[in-house]
Design an enzyme around this catalytic site. Sequence first.
Site, PDB file in Angstrom:
ATOM      1  N   ASP A  96       0.812  -1.215   0.000  1.00 52.61           N
ATOM      2  CA  ASP A  96       0.000   0.000   0.000  1.00 52.61           C
ATOM      3  C   ASP A  96       0.848   1.269   0.000  1.00 52.61           C
ATOM      4  O   ASP A  96       0.653   2.165  -0.820  1.00 52.61           O
ATOM      5  CB  ASP A  96      -0.938  -0.015   1.210  1.00 52.61           C
ATOM      6  N   TRP A  99      -5.522   1.646  -0.191  1.00 48.45           N
ATOM      7  CA  TRP A  99      -5.515   0.792  -1.383  1.00 48.45           C
ATOM      8  C   TRP A  99      -5.684  -0.667  -1.003  1.00 48.45           C
ATOM      9  O   TRP A  99      -6.313  -1.431  -1.733  1.00 48.45           O
ATOM     10  CB  TRP A  99      -4.228   1.020  -2.178  1.00 48.45           C
ATOM     11  N   ASP A 100      -5.132  -1.082   0.135  1.00 48.33           N
ATOM     12  CA  ASP A 100      -5.382  -2.437   0.632  1.00 48.33           C
ATOM     13  C   ASP A 100      -6.878  -2.659   0.865  1.00 48.33           C
ATOM     14  O   ASP A 100      -7.448  -3.678   0.468  1.00 48.33           O
ATOM     15  CB  ASP A 100      -4.648  -2.654   1.952  1.00 48.33           C
ATOM     16  N   LEU A 101      -7.497  -1.696   1.551  1.00 50.59           N
ATOM     17  CA  LEU A 101      -8.904  -1.868   1.923  1.00 50.59           C
ATOM     18  C   LEU A 101      -9.816  -1.809   0.703  1.00 50.59           C
ATOM     19  O   LEU A 101     -10.782  -2.579   0.598  1.00 50.59           O
ATOM     20  CB  LEU A 101      -9.290  -0.791   2.932  1.00 50.59           C
ATOM     21  N   GLY A 132      -9.421  -5.124  -1.102  1.00 50.58           N
ATOM     22  CA  GLY A 132     -10.151  -6.200  -0.431  1.00 50.58           C
ATOM     23  C   GLY A 132     -11.636  -6.144  -0.703  1.00 50.58           C
ATOM     24  O   GLY A 132     -12.278  -7.173  -0.976  1.00 50.58           O
TER      25      GLY A 132
END
Length: 405
Positions: free
Chosen positions: A134, A163-165, A168
């Site tokens: 991220d 960006w990770d969230l 996901g």
Amino acid sequence: MYDLLKGLRVVEGSAFVAAPTCGLYLAQFGAEVIRFDNIGGGPDFRRWPLADNGSSLYWEGLNKAKKSVALDLGRPEGREIAQRLATAPGDAGGLFVTNFPVDGFLSYETLKALRADLICLRVMGWADGSQGMDYTINAALGLPQMTGPADDDRPVNHVLAAWDLLTGAWGAFALVSALMARQRDGQGREIRAPLSDIAAATMANMGFMAETLFAGQQRPRMGNDVYGAFGRDFTTRDGVKLMILAITPKQWSKAVEALGLSGEVAALEGELGVSFATDEGLRFAHRARLYPLFERAFAGRTAAELAPAFDAGGVTWGAYQPLEAALKDPRLYKDNPLFQAIQHPSGLTYAAPGAMGTIPQDERRPVAPAPKLGQHTDEVLSEVLQMSQAEIARLHDAGVVAGAS
């Protein structure tokens, strides 16, 4: 917890944020999510923040409502079990979430040979397979140069792994979409979800890309100013910082009225030959003239005086508060039915959220905690892979699998 995905079986082989978040959302909507990890835990099993006893609050937060299988992934037999779990038969199975590399023992081609209609959601860093996380993706996008005080040119990383969230959440949507397609055409699919693509597309969707293309350079940093509208933090007479936002004509007029600025704002409109009520862009363009009026109005009143006036007038505002104060906020945590106090694998009891949002027509089920590492090893090997108790015992004796310690 809701039961919308009840009956689905999703296998997760992952670590860190994006892929576990995908599995978390699916589990909290009712899917059976089985996560496999190395015996002793994967690279995120002891990740901070930690409880006093060394347990990862991070890990037990991202793995609520899942089942846990512990395998020795360094050995061929352990890897074979992981492959079999990902490709186990059943119309409701064959759904695999991972951030393992494109190549290797969990490659799509390897798994597809075991189950042709497998759907695999593969989280990646860069689309070309390069390592990326991220914060490094975010640095490449230019956002740290847009974030922070206007008079400071140092890059500022954001605290939230956005960006990770997003990846996901998008991954959960894509996986269910592919499942619906498989129900129509019987086809399996590998869905590659690079953080770089999610981030770049989001920047374009929000207009950042086109703005920079036409301007020739990216947007400058501007502190807490809301770009393209009227919004900023102001300090009250008693030193409290309040955020105020006026995007719509109604929000603008109510804020001006509540602060007693109607006359001064009208005079400024006459001087400039504009109408702030009809164009939010004009409020942004002339913010240097508007801000001093608002600063004086805020400085002349206390937060206790402004709060009821803002609420009565329908002003869009918010008070800055630290997280420890937010935990006492009934709208966020204290009285929010989204949260429920449960005992976690760390042994601690504290409030945790179930599925985000509310479905009034469906019953909200109790929040389910994360599992202990390896808690469901025997159950999953028996029920999903149809192994006998003797075979499971042999695997334990050989150190290929492990239960909860």
